[in-house]
Write an enzyme that holds these catalytic residues in place. Structure first.
Site, PDB file in Angstrom:
ATOM      1  CG  ASP A 201      -1.817  -1.214   1.266  1.00  0.00           C
ATOM      2  OD1 ASP A 201      -2.250  -1.671   0.200  1.00  0.00           O
ATOM      3  OD2 ASP A 201      -2.025  -1.739   2.374  1.00  0.00           O
ATOM      4  CD  GLU A 202       4.822  -0.364  -0.120  1.00  0.00           C
ATOM      5  OE1 GLU A 202       4.047  -0.711  -1.051  1.00  0.00           O
ATOM      6  OE2 GLU A 202       5.440  -1.176   0.590  1.00  0.00           O
TER       7      GLU A 202
ATOM      8  CD  GLN B 205       1.009  -8.981  -2.347  1.00  0.00           C
ATOM      9  OE1 GLN B 205       1.811  -9.658  -2.965  1.00  0.00           O
ATOM     10  NE2 GLN B 205      -0.214  -8.799  -2.781  1.00  0.00           N
TER      11      GLN B 205
ATOM     12  CE  LYS C 287       3.120  -2.596  -4.436  1.00  0.00           C
ATOM     13  NZ  LYS C 287       2.802  -2.244  -3.043  1.00  0.00           N
TER      14      LYS C 287
ATOM     15  N   GLY D 112      -4.261  -4.582  -4.263  1.00  0.00           N
ATOM     16  CA  GLY D 112      -5.316  -3.661  -4.678  1.00  0.00           C
ATOM     17  C   GLY D 112      -4.685  -2.340  -5.008  1.00  0.00           C
ATOM     18  CG  HIS D 113      -2.339  -1.444  -7.868  1.00  0.00           C
ATOM     19  ND1 HIS D 113      -1.564  -1.464  -6.746  1.00  0.00           N
ATOM     20  CD2 HIS D 113      -1.674  -2.158  -8.793  1.00  0.00           C
ATOM     21  CE1 HIS D 113      -0.477  -2.176  -6.984  1.00  0.00           C
ATOM     22  NE2 HIS D 113      -0.525  -2.626  -8.219  1.00  0.00           N
TER      23      HIS D 113
HETATM   24  P1  IMP Z   1      -2.533 -12.805   2.008  1.00  0.00           P
HETATM   25  O1  IMP Z   1      -1.569 -12.283   0.995  1.00  0.00           O
HETATM   26  O2  IMP Z   1      -3.973 -12.597   1.624  1.00  0.00           O
HETATM   27  O3  IMP Z   1      -2.242 -14.222   2.397  1.00  0.00           O
HETATM   28  O4  IMP Z   1      -2.346 -11.950   3.351  1.00  0.00           O
HETATM   29  C1  IMP Z   1      -1.153 -12.004   4.136  1.00  0.00           C
HETATM   30  C2  IMP Z   1      -0.811 -10.642   4.717  1.00  0.00           C
HETATM   31  O5  IMP Z   1      -0.406  -9.777   3.673  1.00  0.00           O
HETATM   32  C3  IMP Z   1      -1.979  -9.940   5.418  1.00  0.00           C
HETATM   33  O6  IMP Z   1      -1.443  -9.160   6.490  1.00  0.00           O
HETATM   34  C4  IMP Z   1      -2.512  -9.013   4.342  1.00  0.00           C
HETATM   35  O7  IMP Z   1      -3.185  -7.886   4.888  1.00  0.00           O
HETATM   36  C5  IMP Z   1      -1.223  -8.607   3.665  1.00  0.00           C
HETATM   37  N1  IMP Z   1      -1.386  -8.203   2.259  1.00  0.00           N
HETATM   38  C6  IMP Z   1      -1.536  -9.006   1.191  1.00  0.00           C
HETATM   39  N2  IMP Z   1      -1.605  -8.284   0.072  1.00  0.00           N
HETATM   40  C7  IMP Z   1      -1.464  -6.999   0.423  1.00  0.00           C
HETATM   41  C8  IMP Z   1      -1.403  -5.788  -0.311  1.00  0.00           C
HETATM   42  O8  IMP Z   1      -1.468  -5.742  -1.539  1.00  0.00           O
HETATM   43  N3  IMP Z   1      -1.243  -4.644   0.426  1.00  0.00           N
HETATM   44  C9  IMP Z   1      -1.124  -4.677   1.773  1.00  0.00           C
HETATM   45  N4  IMP Z   1      -1.163  -5.779   2.496  1.00  0.00           N
HETATM   46  C10 IMP Z   1      -1.331  -6.939   1.830  1.00  0.00           C
END
Ligand code: IMP
Length: 432
Positions: free
Chosen positions: A16-17, A228, A19, A43-44
């Site tokens: 969530d920087e 991520q 990107k 999510g962008h």
């Molecule tokens: P997962 O990727 O759904 O397995 O989630 C694992 C961890 O990564 C959780 O803390 C999510 O909130 C975090 N996470 C996964 N994708 C994102 C992203 O795109 N932005 C921020 N956090 C993420």
């Protein structure tokens, strides 16, 4: 034309920087935009001409007609979500030509049982939950590593898909029922679902790695879009509170299907404060009115799940490590405008762990739990920044803050973002 080297864009914090905005911006100068890992956990949020678009799977270059967007071999793809996203984009007049979206036949497919396992497992973990997005990301990557996964290309191979599904479901149903107390899945139902996906997705499936290599060989500009962030990396992040893929720039090579020498440049994105969604350590978290203010002013709610993000001060320890691990040679700093009115502003430059000061992040859960931030204080500013066109337009304390960040993390700033709009960006150099 001589061969080009790609530019990778990666997150240096916990995701969530910003990107999405930066990739959308750089995509204007690129020919091809490639996602190399993750799935619709990302999510962008893109704001163009005041119109908001949220993308979860399709690379953020898709708002530029004619650019080729590639979903690489390192991704996990939920076909239902992909179809929804394609439909929504096409309804807006985008993605008119199937040649503008390529999906790797090697990417793994997220099926309904992956999502059911993800959610049920999180429920079972209760207080120890990772706080996953519930999109089935972890279970799909587990299957890939366990060699029981189903790849995107197999969706188009009747016998292969049926076989793989039947084999996988024996194990999955046992696990779902006996351990998680969930209902089993019928192969026929998933099979029927897959039939509905085929026609829609067939125009996009390809040997994506070969297409990316060919583009580079033809002198095309390729942007590698990370999802991520560095501290959600399964090896280098705050394990086990991480996602199930590698987020460091090194993984762009395997995930896009290109050799490491083909990556010439790495841009690291860092928010000028810090946020995190889900559980896990976060030394600079502000669990108070200041944190609530950052959340409100920065609209810090997950683009994928809508969850409120945890907010805190900029952590130079974290970003410095990301720069070292990913070879970041230019920084894009985002959301400086959100800090307007905060005074003083704090920056974490080291941690104190058991009375000892250290400038590197700990490697263990235990270390993270005890890390206390060591702060430096800087004076704030009150002026709105959203309309600045150059660094000279910024208040002196905002410039001082940026200088301090750059010095504390040790990489030059190449882009500054001061608002959600494409135009609210100050570019300080070429990134290709
Ligand atoms: P997962 O990727 O759904 O397995 O989630 C694992 C961890 O990564 C959780 O803390 C999510 O909130 C975090 N996470 C996964 N994708 C994102 C992203 O795109 N932005 C921020 N956090 C993420």
């Amino acid at each position: 034309m001589s061969s080009m080297r790609a530019t990778a864009v990666i997150g240096t914090q916990w995701g969530d920087e910003g990107k999405g905005k930066i990739v959308d911006l750089l995509a204007a100068d690129a020919d091809m935009i490639v996602r190399f890992h993750g799935g619709n956990n990302a999510g962008h949020t893109l704001v163009v001409g005041g119109e908001k678009t949220i993308l979860n799977l399709v690379p953020a270059g898709v708002l530029h007609p004619g650019k080729v967007c590639v979903m690489g071999p390192g991704m996990v793809v939920d076909p239902e979500v992909l179809i929804r996203e394609i439909d929504a984009l096409q309804a807006r007049g985008l993605l008119r030509d199937p040649a503008w979206l390529r999906v790797s036949e090697q990417a793994h497919v997220i099926l309904p049982y992956h999502k059911a396992i993800d959610k049920a497992r999180e429920r079972m973990r209760e207080a120890g939950a990772i706080g996953t997005t519930g999109r089935g990301i972890g279970p799909a990557y587990e299957d890939k590593m366990a060699r029981t996964g189903i790849r995107f290309g197999e969706l188009f191979d009747d016998a292969g898909f049926r076989d793989a599904l039947a084999r996988s479901l024996v194990e999955k149903n046992e696990y779902l029922q006996a351990l998680l107390g969930e209902a089993p899945f019928a192969a026929e139902d998933i099979w029927a679902l897959a039939q509905t996906w085929r026609e829609k997705l067939a125009p996009y499936v390809t040997d994506a790695g070969a297409e990316v290599r060919a583009a580079l060989a033809a002198g095309k500009r390729v942007l590698l879009e990370g999802a991520q962030g560095m501290f959600l990396d399964v090896d280098h992040g705050t394990y086990p509170y991480v996602t199930s893929s590698n987020c460091v720039s090194g993984s762009a090579s395997a995930g896009a299907g290109i050799p490491p020498q083909a990556i010439g440049h790495v841009i690291g994105i860092a928010k000028t404060y810090t946020t995190r969604v889900g559980g896990g350590p976060f030394p600079t978290e502000l669990d108070d009115a200041l944190g609530a203010r950052l959340r409100a002013d920065g609209d810090e709610y997950g683009a994928t799940t809508g969850r409120p993000r945890r907010c805190g001060w900029f952590d130079a320890v974290v970003v410095r490590q990301a720069i070292a691990l990913s070879g970041v040679d230019g920084l894009a700093l985002t959301k400086l405008d959100v800090l307007t009115g905060m005074d003083p502003i704090r920056v974490c430059t080291a941690y104190e762990i058991d009375g000892k000061r250290q400038t590197k992040p700990p490697a263990t859960q235990h270390g993270w739990a005890r890390a206390k931030p060591v702060y430096e204080e800087l004076p704030g500013w009150t002026e709105a920044l959203g309309s600045a066109k150059s660094l000279d337009d910024l208040p002196v304390n905002a410039r001082r803050y940026l200088d301090f960040l750059v010095k504390s993390v040790g990489a030059p700033m190449v882009i500054l973002s001061i608002g959600a709009g494409r135009e609210q960006t100050i570019r300080l150099g070429d990134v290709f």
